[in-house]
Design an enzyme around this catalytic site. Sequence first.
Site, PDB file in Angstrom:
ATOM      1  N   GLU A  12     -27.294  36.734  -5.087  1.00  0.00           N
ATOM      2  CA  GLU A  12     -26.700  36.913  -6.417  1.00  0.00           C
ATOM      3  C   GLU A  12     -25.236  37.355  -6.310  1.00  0.00           C
ATOM      4  O   GLU A  12     -24.371  36.891  -7.046  1.00  0.00           O
ATOM      5  CB  GLU A  12     -27.463  37.989  -7.211  1.00  0.00           C
ATOM      6  CG  GLU A  12     -28.941  37.702  -7.419  1.00  0.00           C
ATOM      7  CD  GLU A  12     -29.813  38.345  -6.361  1.00  0.00           C
ATOM      8  OE1 GLU A  12     -29.476  38.227  -5.162  1.00  0.00           O
ATOM      9  OE2 GLU A  12     -30.827  38.948  -6.715  1.00  0.00           O
ATOM     10  N   CYS A  25     -32.563  42.956  -6.933  1.00  0.00           N
ATOM     11  CA  CYS A  25     -32.692  44.363  -6.550  1.00  0.00           C
ATOM     12  C   CYS A  25     -31.780  45.216  -7.448  1.00  0.00           C
ATOM     13  O   CYS A  25     -31.052  44.686  -8.288  1.00  0.00           O
ATOM     14  CB  CYS A  25     -32.309  44.537  -5.078  1.00  0.00           C
ATOM     15  SG  CYS A  25     -30.547  44.309  -4.762  1.00  0.00           S
ATOM     16  N   HIS A  59     -26.097  39.674  -0.767  1.00  0.00           N
ATOM     17  CA  HIS A  59     -27.290  39.055  -1.352  1.00  0.00           C
ATOM     18  C   HIS A  59     -26.874  37.773  -2.077  1.00  0.00           C
ATOM     19  O   HIS A  59     -25.696  37.606  -2.453  1.00  0.00           O
ATOM     20  CB  HIS A  59     -27.965  40.027  -2.338  1.00  0.00           C
ATOM     21  CG  HIS A  59     -28.663  41.163  -1.662  1.00  0.00           C
ATOM     22  ND1 HIS A  59     -29.477  42.053  -2.327  1.00  0.00           N
ATOM     23  CD2 HIS A  59     -28.668  41.553  -0.361  1.00  0.00           C
ATOM     24  CE1 HIS A  59     -29.955  42.949  -1.469  1.00  0.00           C
ATOM     25  NE2 HIS A  59     -29.470  42.668  -0.277  1.00  0.00           N
ATOM     26  N   CYS A 103     -28.050  44.225  -7.233  1.00  0.00           N
ATOM     27  CA  CYS A 103     -27.709  42.958  -7.875  1.00  0.00           C
ATOM     28  C   CYS A 103     -27.816  43.059  -9.392  1.00  0.00           C
ATOM     29  O   CYS A 103     -27.002  42.460 -10.110  1.00  0.00           O
ATOM     30  CB  CYS A 103     -28.581  41.842  -7.315  1.00  0.00           C
ATOM     31  SG  CYS A 103     -28.162  41.441  -5.596  1.00  0.00           S
TER      32      CYS A 103
HETATM   33 ZN   LIG Z   1     -29.929  42.127  -4.383  1.00  0.00          ZN
END
Ligand SMILES: [Zn+2]
Length: 197
Positions: free
Chosen positions: A99, A127, A97, A130
């Site tokens: 991040e 999410c 992801h 993260c």
């Molecule tokens: Zn994430």
Amino acid sequence: MAMCYFLFVYLFYEEDALLEKYVKKGGMGMTQKVLVQDADFIGKNKDHLKWMQYALKLAERSRDEGEVPVGAVIIKDEKLIAEGWNQPIDRNDATAHAEIMAIRAAGEVLNNYRLPDTTLYVTLEPCTMCVGAIIHARIANVIFGAPDPKTGAAGSVVDVFSADCHNHQVRVNGGVMMNDCGQILREFFRERRASKD
Ligand SMILES: [Zn+2]
């Protein structure tokens, strides 16, 4: 004020099928919560729009590579130290992801697995994975753009930042440039649906 947020969020997600699911889950109150900005912090940080704009450019990079468009940057001492964009498909890596990619890059730059006194800007509400990484990295501030009514872990679906089990508190602000940050996602999913028809 709360009603304004409600209306704004409703209009924002009007076209999105996720809204229906979200309202049914009774999550709208949570969206209001994540959109409440810390006026002191946001007001003092004149660069937050600039950095979110930068993160949005990285989201465009994800989109151009066929990935869900999300971008992130990490700032320390008012300077950009790392950037990341969503790329799990390209990397065959579910953890790639935006991040996480930015956190990995920042760790290399600072030569430290912890990233104290940094601010992470990300175009979409993080999410659960993260948020966990952000806490482990000891990031001080998180500013996100669009709320994520499907997997948002900063208050939309769950609020992992507020869980009592952490000994590090992150200052979180949401809704910065949420329209632009949400628009690129809506367009991406609309085009993807259209190409499947
Ligand atoms: Zn994430």
